[in-house]
Design an enzyme around this catalytic site. Sequence first.
Site, PDB file in Angstrom:
ATOM      1  CG  HIS A   1      -5.501  -2.119  -0.644  1.00 27.00           C
ATOM      2  ND1 HIS A   1      -4.663  -1.591  -1.596  1.00 27.00           N
ATOM      3  CD2 HIS A   1      -5.081  -1.622   0.561  1.00 27.00           C
ATOM      4  CE1 HIS A   1      -3.771  -0.801  -1.009  1.00 27.00           C
ATOM      5  NE2 HIS A   1      -3.999  -0.802   0.297  1.00 27.00           N
TER       6      HIS A   1
ATOM      7  CB  SER B   1      -0.961  -0.046   1.194  1.00 29.76           C
ATOM      8  OG  SER B   1      -1.959   0.941   1.085  1.00 29.76           O
TER       9      SER B   1
ATOM     10  CG  ASP C   1      -6.410  -2.309  -4.293  1.00 30.59           C
ATOM     11  OD1 ASP C   1      -7.135  -1.572  -3.613  1.00 30.59           O
ATOM     12  OD2 ASP C   1      -5.176  -2.379  -4.156  1.00 30.59           O
TER      13      ASP C   1
END
Length: 303
Positions: free
Chosen positions: A252, A174, A220
């Site tokens: 995600h 991320s 995601d």
Amino acid sequence: MSREYDDVQLSTPRFGARTLTKLALTVSLVGGALMAASPAQAQGPYERGPDPTDAILEASRGPFSTAQTSVSSVSVTGFGGGTIYYPTDTSQGTFGAIAISPGYTARWSSLSWLGPRIASHGFVVIGIETNTLYDQPASRGRQLLAALDYLVEDSSTTVRSRIDASRLAVAGHSMGGGGTLEAANDRPSLQAAVPLAPWNLTKSWSGVRVPTMIIGGESDTIAPVSSHSEPFYTSIPSSSEKAYLELNNASHFFPQTTNTTMAKSMVAWLKRFVDDDTRYEQFLCPPPSGLSIEEYRNTCPSS
């Protein structure tokens, strides 16, 4: 959700020797004696472990037994401490090292399954804690580099003696993945970068020269591949080694639980570019396929 693992049991690593044809060279006679033929070429200097197979890369642990040690935040500067994983074997020479960052509001525990898994393939791994849970990608990139500097300069002798300081890499999830791109852009001497579901407001990475594998999730919704992973990949020059792996129907948070496809590709990329081990090209080119893979693009590295 994080998982903790005990160190793997000691395994007996074996080298996979490459069979090279010896060429007998006929040379001029000197004093009635023939000069000896040149010996066969040795294997690559950084190859570690047995010849790779699908089974080895898909197993929960690689061929090296590992140990781990904690790093307190008060003993380091530039990042928030973390956990180091390293091979216990010292007979095969030094290893490359990789620093890995968690994402926004997350701790290393969210990715901790990756530490022993990657280390067991012959790497020193530091999973970092960030200075704050809210650090942005640029800060996380600097922290990844600070963690690598700590490994090669200030870590314990046990750890430091196992590391080849010329073979370093970064990865992250991320905003940690966005930080991975920042680190690769800032330090071109790195040997590899693996952003996982990367998030970054900067979309162009035309300055990246580090071999980079971006792994994104098809589903995601936090860092959609259409506005993050794909444009990141496209912006890296084709003259740089790069790959884009999109996992089928992955959210995600795919790096936060054991993901065999991700780990297999990640290890193969690190072995190929950090260890310069061409035995792993077969897992990168031709492109891997399977139900877990939605899309794969790469520059097809070759020796």
